[in-house]
Design an enzyme around this catalytic site. Structure first.
Site, PDB file in Angstrom:
ATOM      1  N   ASP A  65       0.839  -1.145   0.001  1.00 15.35           N
ATOM      2  CA  ASP A  65      -0.054   0.160   0.026  1.00 15.35           C
ATOM      3  C   ASP A  65       0.886   1.176  -0.104  1.00 15.35           C
ATOM      4  O   ASP A  65       1.722   1.366   0.726  1.00 15.35           O
ATOM      5  CB  ASP A  65      -0.767   0.081   1.144  1.00 15.35           C
ATOM      6  CG  ASP A  65      -1.831   1.131   1.092  1.00 15.35           C
ATOM      7  OD1 ASP A  65      -3.028   0.887   0.591  1.00 15.35           O
ATOM      8  OD2 ASP A  65      -1.767   2.176   1.824  1.00 15.35           O
ATOM      9  N   ILE A  66       0.610   1.946  -1.107  1.00 16.23           N
ATOM     10  CA  ILE A  66       1.554   3.398  -0.831  1.00 16.23           C
ATOM     11  C   ILE A  66       0.996   4.250   0.005  1.00 16.23           C
ATOM     12  O   ILE A  66      -0.158   4.334   0.363  1.00 16.23           O
ATOM     13  CB  ILE A  66       1.057   4.134  -2.238  1.00 16.23           C
ATOM     14  CG1 ILE A  66       1.824   3.341  -3.395  1.00 16.23           C
ATOM     15  CG2 ILE A  66       2.160   5.365  -2.441  1.00 16.23           C
ATOM     16  CD1 ILE A  66       1.420   3.750  -4.934  1.00 16.23           C
ATOM     17  N   ASN A  73      -3.017  12.694  -3.861  1.00 19.25           N
ATOM     18  CA  ASN A  73      -4.042  13.424  -4.528  1.00 19.25           C
ATOM     19  C   ASN A  73      -4.434  14.492  -4.200  1.00 19.25           C
ATOM     20  O   ASN A  73      -4.789  15.585  -5.029  1.00 19.25           O
ATOM     21  CB  ASN A  73      -5.183  12.223  -4.521  1.00 19.25           C
ATOM     22  CG  ASN A  73      -4.970  11.032  -5.529  1.00 19.25           C
ATOM     23  OD1 ASN A  73      -4.569  11.176  -6.505  1.00 19.25           O
ATOM     24  ND2 ASN A  73      -5.696   9.908  -5.077  1.00 19.25           N
ATOM     25  N   ASP A  82      -2.444   9.385 -10.599  1.00 13.54           N
ATOM     26  CA  ASP A  82      -2.646   8.193 -11.393  1.00 13.54           C
ATOM     27  C   ASP A  82      -1.315   8.056 -12.056  1.00 13.54           C
ATOM     28  O   ASP A  82      -0.733   6.771 -12.226  1.00 13.54           O
ATOM     29  CB  ASP A  82      -3.681   8.569 -12.441  1.00 13.54           C
ATOM     30  CG  ASP A  82      -5.084   8.595 -12.169  1.00 13.54           C
ATOM     31  OD1 ASP A  82      -5.403   8.091 -10.965  1.00 13.54           O
ATOM     32  OD2 ASP A  82      -6.032   9.064 -13.002  1.00 13.54           O
ATOM     33  N   GLU A 108      -4.802   2.349  -4.230  1.00  9.10           N
ATOM     34  CA  GLU A 108      -3.338   2.304  -4.240  1.00  9.10           C
ATOM     35  C   GLU A 108      -2.660   0.862  -3.609  1.00  9.10           C
ATOM     36  O   GLU A 108      -1.625   0.975  -3.109  1.00  9.10           O
ATOM     37  CB  GLU A 108      -2.809   3.615  -3.489  1.00  9.10           C
ATOM     38  CG  GLU A 108      -3.143   3.515  -1.988  1.00  9.10           C
ATOM     39  CD  GLU A 108      -4.544   4.127  -1.436  1.00  9.10           C
ATOM     40  OE1 GLU A 108      -4.786   4.197  -0.400  1.00  9.10           O
ATOM     41  OE2 GLU A 108      -5.347   4.213  -2.358  1.00  9.10           O
TER      42      GLU A 108
END
Length: 194
Positions: A65-66, A73, A82, A108
């Protein structure tokens, strides 16, 4: 005339085969990142899990997971978000074995299936990838901000893993543990925090 028809039919056949190959690739690929989609991942997971159970070979699952992706965002916009997802996916794909199945899980989150890989090997691979991502300079971020990832690992054989879904659930639980422990780290299913 017959030769022209034969050549035309050969041309149509080749065009149809090319289009079929292209459509097959679209069916298993995540549109945004260019890596495998979750449908293909589950298909491969079922096959690999059955094979691992039958032949008593190890296998591992790693969920990534980022960290703080919402902040990316919110700061740069969804278009840049994106692009970060695409860069992240391509970076990880470049640094993994061809036999590993790397897919976008959703948002993500990403998932990797490591066939014939015990827990220790999965830990080493996840740590290697975590360090690569931390050093990578994302071109889509103007100030080349550092991005970190958290990862959760599950491996079998494990008494708590009876189905392929258990493998994913335990990796997901370990990922939540990594995030709750401060992020930018790896947690293994069933291991107590130090």
């Amino acid at each position: 005339n017959a030769s022209a028809n034969a050549l035309y039919n050969a041309f149509l056949y080749e065009k149809l085969e090319t289009e079929k190959t292209r459509m097959e690739k679209f069916a298993i690929t995540d549109f945004l990142t260019g890596i495998y989609n979750i449908r293909y991942f589950y298909h491969r997971l079922e096959d690999e899990f059955d094979r691992a159970q039958r032949y008593k070979t190890p296998m591992s699952c790693v969920m990534f997971d980022i960290d703080y992706f919402k902040k990316i965002n919110d700061t740069y916009g969804h278009r840049v978000g994106d692009m970060v997802l695409r860069e992240f996916a391509q970076c990880v794909r470049r640094h993994t074995r061809k036999s590993d199945v790397f897919a976008r899980y959703g948002g993500e989150e990403f998932i990797m299936l490591l066939a014939h890989t015990p827990k220790k090997g999965a830990m080493a691979e996840a740590e290697r990838l975590r360090k690569i991502i931390k050093r990578y300079k994302f071109k889509s971020l103007k100030n080349k901000s550092v991005i970190t990832v958290s990862a959760g690992i599950s491996s079998c054989p494990d008494k708590n893993i009876k189905t392929h879904d258990d493998l994913i659930t335990l990796a997901d639980n370990a990922l939540f543990d990594a995030k709750d422990s401060g992020r930018d780290q790896i947690r293994v299913s069933g291991k107590k925090r130090a």
